[in-house]
Design an enzyme around this catalytic site. Structure first.
Site, PDB file in Angstrom:
ATOM      1  N   ARG A  51      -4.978 -22.544  15.725  1.00  0.00           N
ATOM      2  CA  ARG A  51      -4.466 -23.076  17.019  1.00  0.00           C
ATOM      3  C   ARG A  51      -5.513 -24.532  16.926  1.00  0.00           C
ATOM      4  O   ARG A  51      -4.924 -25.588  17.204  1.00  0.00           O
ATOM      5  CB  ARG A  51      -5.340 -22.530  18.370  1.00  0.00           C
ATOM      6  CG  ARG A  51      -5.309 -23.350  19.482  1.00  0.00           C
ATOM      7  CD  ARG A  51      -5.759 -22.597  20.884  1.00  0.00           C
ATOM      8  NE  ARG A  51      -6.405 -21.465  20.779  1.00  0.00           N
ATOM      9  CZ  ARG A  51      -7.688 -21.488  20.481  1.00  0.00           C
ATOM     10  NH1 ARG A  51      -8.427 -22.381  20.691  1.00  0.00           N
ATOM     11  NH2 ARG A  51      -8.350 -20.101  20.412  1.00  0.00           N
ATOM     12  N   TYR A 112      11.301 -38.090  34.900  1.00  0.00           N
ATOM     13  CA  TYR A 112      12.010 -36.363  34.464  1.00  0.00           C
ATOM     14  C   TYR A 112      11.576 -35.850  35.933  1.00  0.00           C
ATOM     15  O   TYR A 112      10.347 -35.443  36.307  1.00  0.00           O
ATOM     16  CB  TYR A 112      11.439 -36.150  33.255  1.00  0.00           C
ATOM     17  CG  TYR A 112      11.747 -34.537  32.995  1.00  0.00           C
ATOM     18  CD1 TYR A 112      13.165 -34.253  33.074  1.00  0.00           C
ATOM     19  CD2 TYR A 112      10.994 -33.786  32.682  1.00  0.00           C
ATOM     20  CE1 TYR A 112      13.445 -32.877  33.106  1.00  0.00           C
ATOM     21  CE2 TYR A 112      11.095 -32.261  32.524  1.00  0.00           C
ATOM     22  CZ  TYR A 112      12.327 -31.930  32.674  1.00  0.00           C
ATOM     23  OH  TYR A 112      12.686 -30.623  32.575  1.00  0.00           O
ATOM     24  N   ASP A 186       5.551 -42.478  29.014  1.00  0.00           N
ATOM     25  CA  ASP A 186       6.615 -41.385  28.305  1.00  0.00           C
ATOM     26  C   ASP A 186       7.569 -42.227  27.758  1.00  0.00           C
ATOM     27  O   ASP A 186       8.380 -42.811  28.260  1.00  0.00           O
ATOM     28  CB  ASP A 186       7.016 -40.472  29.734  1.00  0.00           C
ATOM     29  CG  ASP A 186       8.163 -39.370  29.009  1.00  0.00           C
ATOM     30  OD1 ASP A 186       8.617 -39.562  27.750  1.00  0.00           O
ATOM     31  OD2 ASP A 186       8.342 -38.396  29.894  1.00  0.00           O
ATOM     32  N   LYS A 211      13.663 -34.001  22.193  1.00  0.00           N
ATOM     33  CA  LYS A 211      14.803 -34.937  22.191  1.00  0.00           C
ATOM     34  C   LYS A 211      14.918 -35.626  21.022  1.00  0.00           C
ATOM     35  O   LYS A 211      15.200 -35.146  20.187  1.00  0.00           O
ATOM     36  CB  LYS A 211      14.334 -35.989  23.404  1.00  0.00           C
ATOM     37  CG  LYS A 211      14.043 -35.274  24.838  1.00  0.00           C
ATOM     38  CD  LYS A 211      15.137 -34.214  25.281  1.00  0.00           C
ATOM     39  CE  LYS A 211      14.971 -33.416  26.787  1.00  0.00           C
ATOM     40  NZ  LYS A 211      13.645 -32.761  26.646  1.00  0.00           N
TER      41      LYS A 211
END
Ligand SMILES: Cc1ncc(COP(=O)(O)O)c(C=O)c1O
Length: 401
Positions: A51, A112, A186, A211
């Site tokens: 992690r 979004y 973003d 994306k």
């Protein structure tokens, strides 16, 4: 930072990459181990637990940091200010943890739907954030909201999802610096090939790597990049403390996808420009929003802010408004054959969707109405198939609308 002076076309392949030290492998292996051997308690090779430290994820993080233009070196931060997460929303969620309970955040009004939902329906309740949605295409409204709300963070998308409005990044960065707010962009729609917010003074860049960076609709992920050492230190702590990290398989796919970003974005931009211009003249289409069209109200800003190797380039996303309403939209969307009727964007394949019913259904109806996300609005993600085939597909589907 290695390869910092190369063209972006080369940096998407080599940026921040080093051969794997154990074997010399040119491409990083997918390190699946959750943990790493220690010679003595606390004595190890810099990797303790996956992690916190995973070399496949680190390679993806360094690459994205490099192409977004972070100036941080290995000495400043192990992954040069790049951080990858399990999804775009996990990246947003971690960035919001930079705020304290009760802080105020200004968010661009069109974002979004999932970003709107996280802010409005989760963090208002769980973190007590004071969230204001502001139309930042009007800098006067931004200044007024800053005076009123005294924000600690300003969040923008440009171009916005789904109405493709633009935000002047240099102006937002300046306003953020003046009031001491962290500015976040973003950059999912534009990608670093067209727009690097850090160059405009923005503090933090966010991506849904699902994306364009991933590029093949086969991985879900997110990223944050900063060129600010203090912010990178906080994010490194947050990424590990919260734990919504990108897994090694996804990191590998993201890395692999990003290496072809430069060639893909050229084709996305060329085909979208051509299709947008054609759609604008189509008798069944009421209006087209595409930053590359002279009819786009912020075309001049787009030409200044979105550039590929010095020339204006406007991305692969098109928003069109059909003549008619929901029945016409449904008939059109049911008849596309090459465009896939599906959520998401930025893949090699063309995608098409109806935001009011699909990606932005979580935005309250009154906000959707104000933003113009109507039943006649259809969003296209133009892929890299032959543009003649894409145009023919839209033509035959429009004939049935
Ligand atoms: C602009 C933008 N930001 C963030 C997200 C969220 O990313 P993810 O779906 O990877 O969580 C999306 C998803 O569609 C998006 O389009």
């Amino acid at each position: 930072m290695a390869h910092g002076k190369l063209h972006l076309d080369s940096r998407v392949i080599h940026g921040g990459q080093h051969p794997e030290p154990g074997t010399g492998a040119v491409m990083p292996p997918i390190f699946t181990s959750s943990t790493f051997i220690q010679e003595s308690p606390g004595v190890h090779k810099g990797f303790e637990y996956s992690r916190s430290h995973n070399a496949t994820r680190f390679a993806a993080e360094r690459l994205i940091a490099n192409i977004e233009g972070s100036a941080l070196s290995d000495a400043d931060d192990r992954t040069n200010g790049g951080f990858c997460f399990a999804s775009g929303l996990a990246a947003i969620g971690t960035a919001l943890e930079l705020l304290d309970a009760g802080d105020s955040i200004l968010c661009m009004d069109d974002v979004y739907g999932g970003t709107n939902r996280l802010l409005s329906r989760v963090r208002r309740r769980s973190q007590g954030l004071k969230v204001s949605f502001v139309d930042m295409t009007d800098l006067g409204k931004l200044e007024e909201a800053i005076r009123r709300e005294k924000p600690k963070m300003i969040w923008v998308e440009t171009p916005t999802n789904p109405t493709l409005k633009l935000v002047d990044l240099a102006a937002v960065a300046k306003a953020g610096k003046a009031c001491g707010a962290v500015t976040v962009c973003d950059n999912t729609f534009a990608t670093p090939m067209l727009q690097r917010p850090i160059e405009h003074g923005i503090d933090l860049v966010m991506h849904s790597t699902t994306k364009y960076l991933g590029g093949h609709s086969d991985t879900v992920g997110g990223a944050l990049v900063t060129s600010d050492r203090a912010l990178a230190e906080k994010l490194r702590f947050m990424q590990n403390a919260i734990g919504s990290v990108m897994g090694p398989f996804d990191a590998y796919l993201t890395l692999r996808g990003t290496k072809t970003l430069a060639v893909r974005m050229r084709r996305h931009c060329e085909s979208a420009m051509r299709i947008a211009a054609w759609l604008e003249r189509h008798p069944k289409v009421a209006r087209v929003a595409y930053p590359g069209l002279a009819s786009h109200p912020q075309h001049a800003l787009a030409a200044r802010q979105m550039r590929l190797e010095g020339a204006p380039a406007f991305g692969g996303m098109i928003t069109m408004f059909l003549k008619g309403g929901i029945d016409e939209s449904r008939r059109f969307l049911e008849h596309v054959r090459i465009f896939a009727l599906a959520e998401s964007l930025g893949g090699v394949e063309s995608l098409i969707e109806h935001p009011a019913i699909m990606t932005h259904a979580s935005v309250p109806a009154d906000q959707r109405a104000t933003l113009g996300i109507s039943d006649s609005l259809v969003r296209l993600s133009v892929g890299i198939e032959h543009p003649d085939d894409l145009q023919a597909d839209l033509e035959q589907a429009l004939a049935k609308a």
